[in-house]
Motif scaffolding. Sequence first.
Motif, short mmCIF file in Angstrom:
data_model
loop_
_atom_site.label_atom_id
_atom_site.label_comp_id
_atom_site.label_asym_id
_atom_site.label_seq_id
_atom_site.Cartn_x
_atom_site.Cartn_y
_atom_site.Cartn_z
N ALA A 2 -2.89 3.35 10.05
CA ALA A 2 -4.30 3.73 9.35
C ALA A 2 -5.14 2.75 10.23
O ALA A 2 -4.85 1.60 10.72
N ASN A 3 -6.07 3.13 10.14
CA ASN A 3 -7.97 2.85 10.96
C ASN A 3 -8.84 2.40 10.09
O ASN A 3 -8.35 2.57 8.45
N THR A 4 -9.69 1.45 10.45
CA THR A 4 -11.00 1.25 9.67
C THR A 4 -10.98 3.09 8.92
O THR A 4 -12.15 2.26 7.71
N MET A 79 -1.60 2.79 0.08
CA MET A 79 -2.09 3.81 1.32
C MET A 79 -1.89 3.99 2.58
O MET A 79 -1.37 4.24 2.68
N THR A 80 -1.84 2.37 3.17
CA THR A 80 -1.93 1.94 4.28
C THR A 80 -0.15 2.19 4.52
O THR A 80 0.59 2.21 5.80
N GLU A 81 0.18 1.30 3.70
CA GLU A 81 1.43 1.11 3.61
C GLU A 81 2.07 2.59 3.47
O GLU A 81 4.00 3.56 4.77
N ASP A 86 5.55 7.20 7.34
CA ASP A 86 5.68 8.47 7.89
C ASP A 86 4.10 9.24 7.62
O ASP A 86 4.15 9.33 6.04
N GLY A 87 3.60 9.53 8.30
CA GLY A 87 1.67 10.28 8.14
C GLY A 87 2.54 12.61 8.10
O GLY A 87 1.26 12.14 6.84
N GLU A 91 1.09 12.75 4.25
CA GLU A 91 0.23 13.75 3.33
C GLU A 91 0.50 14.93 2.82
O GLU A 91 -0.17 15.66 1.94
N LYS A 92 1.83 15.48 3.26
CA LYS A 92 2.52 16.27 1.88
C LYS A 92 2.55 15.62 0.08
O LYS A 92 1.87 16.77 -0.86
#
Length: 184
Positions: A2-4, A79-81, A86-87, A91-92
């Motif tokens: 996760a980025n800014t 949310m970041t965690e 697992d991206g 998303e799922k």
Amino acid sequence: MANTFLIKKWTRLYKTFDLNKDNVLTIADAILFSDRFIESNNMQGEQAKDYKTKYLDWFRDFFLKGGEKMTEDSFVNKMTEEYNKDGKEFEKTIRQHMSVLVSITDVNKDNMISKDEFVEALRAMGLVTFDEKYFNAYPQVKPSCIEANLFLQSWVEYCCNSDDSNVSNLEKARLYGFRIIDTI
């Protein structure tokens, strides 16, 4: 990771749904939204009861993550965690959550988000002025209607796309609506 860009979007999402502006999300925020939405859409009886139940359940799952309250930092951290773990699974999960939100926004169940449904959702969030550019930024499959799947995809991209140099037109509409970009 996760980025800014993602964190900025998640923060804006959090702030938008903090309807009573007390800097803590609780079920009171969800009740405020659902009551406004039910009233503005003239829902009564079972329809109103079903809507409220679905919305409150969605809010508890998505924002409160099963707890009683959620601070901005806690929400962004969760949310970041989840995103970093697992991206693809993130998303799922986002798609599942936002599918519920889109379906309850689609009051007449025609798989379209009409301009009226869109405006009533914004009003329930406490936005009294409506920017036509926000709605018109979405592709319209028929006059004044956004296909529900496109509306859903804009939510998924908003919550999941970490690349600020590769933003689709659907996400741009959502970014504009959340006041993260000034133009579309």
